[in-house]
Motif scaffolding. Structure first.
Motif, short mmCIF file in Angstrom:
data_model
loop_
_atom_site.label_atom_id
_atom_site.label_comp_id
_atom_site.label_asym_id
_atom_site.label_seq_id
_atom_site.Cartn_x
_atom_site.Cartn_y
_atom_site.Cartn_z
N GLN A 7 0.85 -1.19 0.00
CA GLN A 7 0.00 0.00 0.00
C GLN A 7 0.89 1.24 0.00
OE1 GLN A 7 -3.15 0.00 2.97
NE2 GLN A 7 -2.79 2.16 3.41
N VAL A 8 0.65 2.14 -0.94
CA VAL A 8 1.44 3.37 -1.04
C VAL A 8 0.67 4.51 -0.40
CG1 VAL A 8 2.52 5.03 -2.58
CG2 VAL A 8 2.61 2.60 -3.12
N ALA A 9 1.26 5.12 0.63
CA ALA A 9 0.63 6.23 1.34
C ALA A 9 1.01 7.54 0.68
CB ALA A 9 1.05 6.21 2.80
N GLN A 20 0.25 11.73 -10.03
CA GLN A 20 1.42 11.31 -10.80
C GLN A 20 2.21 10.24 -10.06
OE1 GLN A 20 2.40 12.08 -13.95
NE2 GLN A 20 4.04 10.57 -13.63
N ILE A 21 2.43 10.46 -8.78
CA ILE A 21 3.20 9.51 -7.99
C ILE A 21 2.44 8.19 -7.84
CG2 ILE A 21 4.08 9.09 -5.65
CD1 ILE A 21 4.86 12.10 -5.62
N ILE A 193 8.83 5.76 -0.96
CA ILE A 193 8.34 5.70 -2.34
C ILE A 193 8.03 7.10 -2.85
CG2 ILE A 193 6.39 5.00 -3.80
CD1 ILE A 193 6.33 2.35 -2.33
N ILE A 194 7.20 7.83 -2.14
CA ILE A 194 6.69 9.10 -2.70
C ILE A 194 7.75 10.18 -2.75
CG2 ILE A 194 4.36 8.55 -1.92
CD1 ILE A 194 4.68 10.71 0.24
N ARG A 195 8.84 10.04 -1.98
CA ARG A 195 9.90 11.05 -2.02
C ARG A 195 11.06 10.63 -2.90
NH1 ARG A 195 9.55 11.85 4.47
NH2 ARG A 195 7.83 13.32 4.50
N SER A 196 10.93 9.50 -3.54
CA SER A 196 12.01 8.99 -4.38
C SER A 196 12.05 9.72 -5.72
CB SER A 196 11.82 7.48 -4.62
OG SER A 196 12.74 7.01 -5.57
N SER A 197 13.25 9.90 -6.25
CA SER A 197 13.36 10.45 -7.60
C SER A 197 12.98 9.42 -8.66
CB SER A 197 14.80 10.93 -7.85
OG SER A 197 15.71 9.87 -7.70
N ASP A 198 12.94 8.15 -8.27
CA ASP A 198 12.51 7.06 -9.16
C ASP A 198 11.44 6.25 -8.43
OD1 ASP A 198 12.18 4.96 -10.93
OD2 ASP A 198 14.21 4.15 -10.69
N VAL A 199 10.21 6.74 -8.47
CA VAL A 199 9.12 6.14 -7.72
C VAL A 199 8.90 4.69 -8.14
CG1 VAL A 199 6.62 6.18 -7.36
CG2 VAL A 199 7.96 8.28 -7.12
N GLU A 409 11.07 16.43 -10.15
CA GLU A 409 9.95 17.09 -10.82
C GLU A 409 10.39 18.35 -11.54
OE1 GLU A 409 6.36 17.37 -8.51
OE2 GLU A 409 6.76 15.49 -7.49
N ILE A 410 11.39 19.05 -11.00
CA ILE A 410 11.95 20.21 -11.70
C ILE A 410 12.66 19.76 -12.98
CG2 ILE A 410 13.69 22.04 -11.56
CD1 ILE A 410 12.98 22.26 -8.56
#
Length: 428
Positions: A7-9, A20-21, A193-199, A409-410
Motif C-alpha cells: 500500500q502506497v501512502a 502522478q506519484i 516511495i513518494i519522495r524517491s526520484s525514481d518512484v 519534478e523540476i
C-alpha cells in the motif's frame, strides 16, 4: 493473500503530484493506493474522488484517522470512492462501533490505526472482537525520529491477532521483507516511495523484497555510530531545515572547500592568538570528534596552523571549527582536512595557556556544549544539541528525501514554485 499487499501512502499536499506519484507506484508493482491524511486535509474528499476516477481498478484506502462522528466520516469517504477507511484505534468505543456499522451499510472495510495506543495488544484484541477488519501497527513520523519502531510493534501483535495485520512507519525495502516475515499482510510505505526520484524503481525494489522475504543480519551500532551514519548522508542545510532554521554558525567558511565534518564537540575557550588550549585539546579529543574553538573573535592572529592540523589527522579527529583565524592554509588544503574558520592570517600567537577545555562556549553566534553534535560542509556549520541529535539526523534525512523528489519534478519541466504550490501556501 498469496503475497502481502503493498500500500502506497500518498502523504502529500497537492493532488496533481499525488496522482502522478500514484501512477508511477502502480507501474512499479504497488497494490493499494492510500489518500494520506495530509492529502485529505489539503484537498478534502476531492482527493479520494480523483484517485478513484484515475485508478478505478485499485483498492483505495482513505486515511481519515477518524476520532469522532464515526458514521459521518465513514459515509463521506465511502461515497467518495474509498474501499477501506482508517480510524484511530484509541477513539472511544462508541465511535468505533458507529464506524463499523456505517462500513457494513456502505460495503467498505475499517482499518484501525494503533498510533499512540498505550497498550496496543489489549486494544487490538478489543477491536478485533468489535468487528474491525484490519489492524495497523503504526509508529508515527515524530515517534520514529526518537527511535520507536513499527516492526517492534508488529511483533507484539503477530500470532495473537486473527484478522489481517498492516504495518506502517519508516518502512523501506529491507524492512518491508522483514515485516512480511513477521506476519504483515499489508505493508504501507510512504516516504521511501513518494519522495524517491525514481518512484517506480523504489516501489519495484520493495515489491521484490516482499515477494521473497528473508532475514538479513543487521550490524548492531551504538547510538553515536547510528547518529553519525545518518548525518553523513545529509547536508548542513538539511539539518537546519530539520531544526526549523536554527543552529547555523555565522560568518564561517570551509578552508578546504568540498570537505565534510560530523562528530561530537570538544570545546575550547581561548583568547586571541593563544594556541595552548587549542593544541592541548588535540590530546583530549577522541577519534571522530570535532574541536570547536572560541578564539575571542581574534581574526588578526591565528591559534591554528598546519602542525596542529597534522596532529589531528594522526589522531583521526573529524575536524576543527574556529571562531577566529587560521594560517598555513596552503599546506592544510593539500591535506583536505575539514577546517572551518572566519579568517586567514599569517600571524601566529603565543602559547600562554589561558582559557578552558570542555566548557560551554559561544562560537560564531551559537552556543556549543561539550558533546553537542557538529556538522559542516561547504554551506557552513550547524550545531545540534546532543539530546536531540538522533532525532534531528532522522528528520534531516526526511528533508533530503523531499528534496530528491522535488528535484526530479523540476528536471521534468516544473519549477520550484509550481512543485510546492508557493502561492497557494503563502501565509494569509
Amino acid at each position: 493473500m498469496k503475497n502481502a499487499v503493498l500500500q502506497v501512502a500518498l502523504d502529500l499536499l497537492d493532488l496533481k503530484r499525488a496522482l502522478q506519484i500514484a501512477s508511477e507506484s502502480l507501474d512499479g508493482g504497488a497494490d493499494w493506493i492510500e489518500a494520506g491524511t495530509p492529502l485529505i486535509k489539503s484537498e478534502g474528499m476531492q482527493a479520494i474522488r480523483s484517485l478513484k476516477e484515475h485508478f478505478p481498478e485499485s483498492i483505495l484506502v482513505a486515511d481519515m484517522k477518524v476520532a469522532d462522528t464515526g458514521t459521518l466520516e465513514v459515509e463521506m469517504a465511502a461515497k467518495a470512492g474509498a474501499n477501506i477507511i482508517c480510524i484511530l484505534a484509541d477513539a472511544d468505543d462508541s465511535v468505533i462501533a458507529e464506524a463499523i456499522r456505517a462500513s457494513r451499510l456502505y460495503g467498505v472495510r475499517i482499518m484501525a490505526d494503533l498510533i499512540n495506543v498505550n497498550d496496543p495488544l489489549t486494544r487490538a484484541n478489543q477491536l478485533e472482537k468489535m468487528g474491525v477488519d484490519i489492524i495497523c501497527a503504526h509508529v508515527g513520523i515524530d515517534q520514529q525520529m526518537s527511535g520507536k519502531d513499527s516492526i517492534d510493534l508488529l511483533t507484539k501483535l503477530s500470532d495473537r491477532i486473527h484478522i489481517p495485520l498492516a504495518v506502517a512507519g519508516g518502512i523501506n525495502a529491507e524492512r518491508a521483507g522483514e515485516a512480511v516475515q513477521y506476519g504483515a499482510e499489508i505493508v504501507i510505505v510512504g516516504g521511501n516511495i513518494i519522495r524517491s526520484s525514481d518512484v517506480a524503481g523504489s516501489t519495484r525494489k520493495i515489491r521484490e523484497k516482499m515477494n521473497a522475504p528473508s532475514f538479513e543480519p543487521h550490524k548492531m551500532r551504538s547510538p553515536d555510530e547510528e547518529t553519525r551514519a545518518l548525518l553523513m548522508q545529509v547536508s548542513a542545510p538539511n539539518v537546519t531545515d530539520a531544526m526549523h532554521r536554527k543552529g547555523a554558525m555565522v560568518g564561517i567558511i570551509s578552508i578546504c572547500g568540498n570537505v565534510k565534518l560530523v562528530g561530537r564537540a570538544v570545546t575550547v575557550q581561548t583568547f586571541a592568538g593563544d594556541w595552548a588550549k587549542p593544541v592541548e585539546a588535540i590530546d583530549i579529543a577522541n577519534k571522530n570528534e570535532v574541536i570547536v574553538i572560541n578564539n575571542d573573535n581574534g581574526t588578526h592572529v591565528a591559534p591554528w596552523g598546519e602542525l596542529a592540523t597534522l596532529s589531528c589527522i594522526k589522531k583521526e579527529i573529524a575536524g576543527v571549527v574556529i571562531d577566529g583565524a587560521v594560517r598555513d592554509v596552503d599546506d592544510i588544503r593539500e591535506m583536505k582536512f575539514p577546517l572551518f574558520a572566519k579568517a586567514i592570517v599569517p600571524n601566529a600567537g603565543e602559547p600562554k595557556g589561558l582559557g578552558e577545555i570542555n566548557t560551554e562556549i559561544q562560537c560564531c553566534g551559537q552556543y556549543v556544549r561539550p558533546g553537542d553534535w557538529i556538522i559542516g560542509d561547504e554551506s557552513g556549520v550547524v550545531v545540534i544539541p546532543s539530546e536531540r541529535a538522533y532525532e534531528i539526523a532522522r528528520r534531516a534525512l526526511e528533508v533530503r528525501k523531499d528534496e530528491e523528489r522535488i528535484r526530479e519534478e523540476i528536471r521534468r519541466g516544473s519549477t520550484l514554485s509550481e512543485v510546492v504550490q508557493l502561492i497557494k501556501w503563502e501565509k494569509k
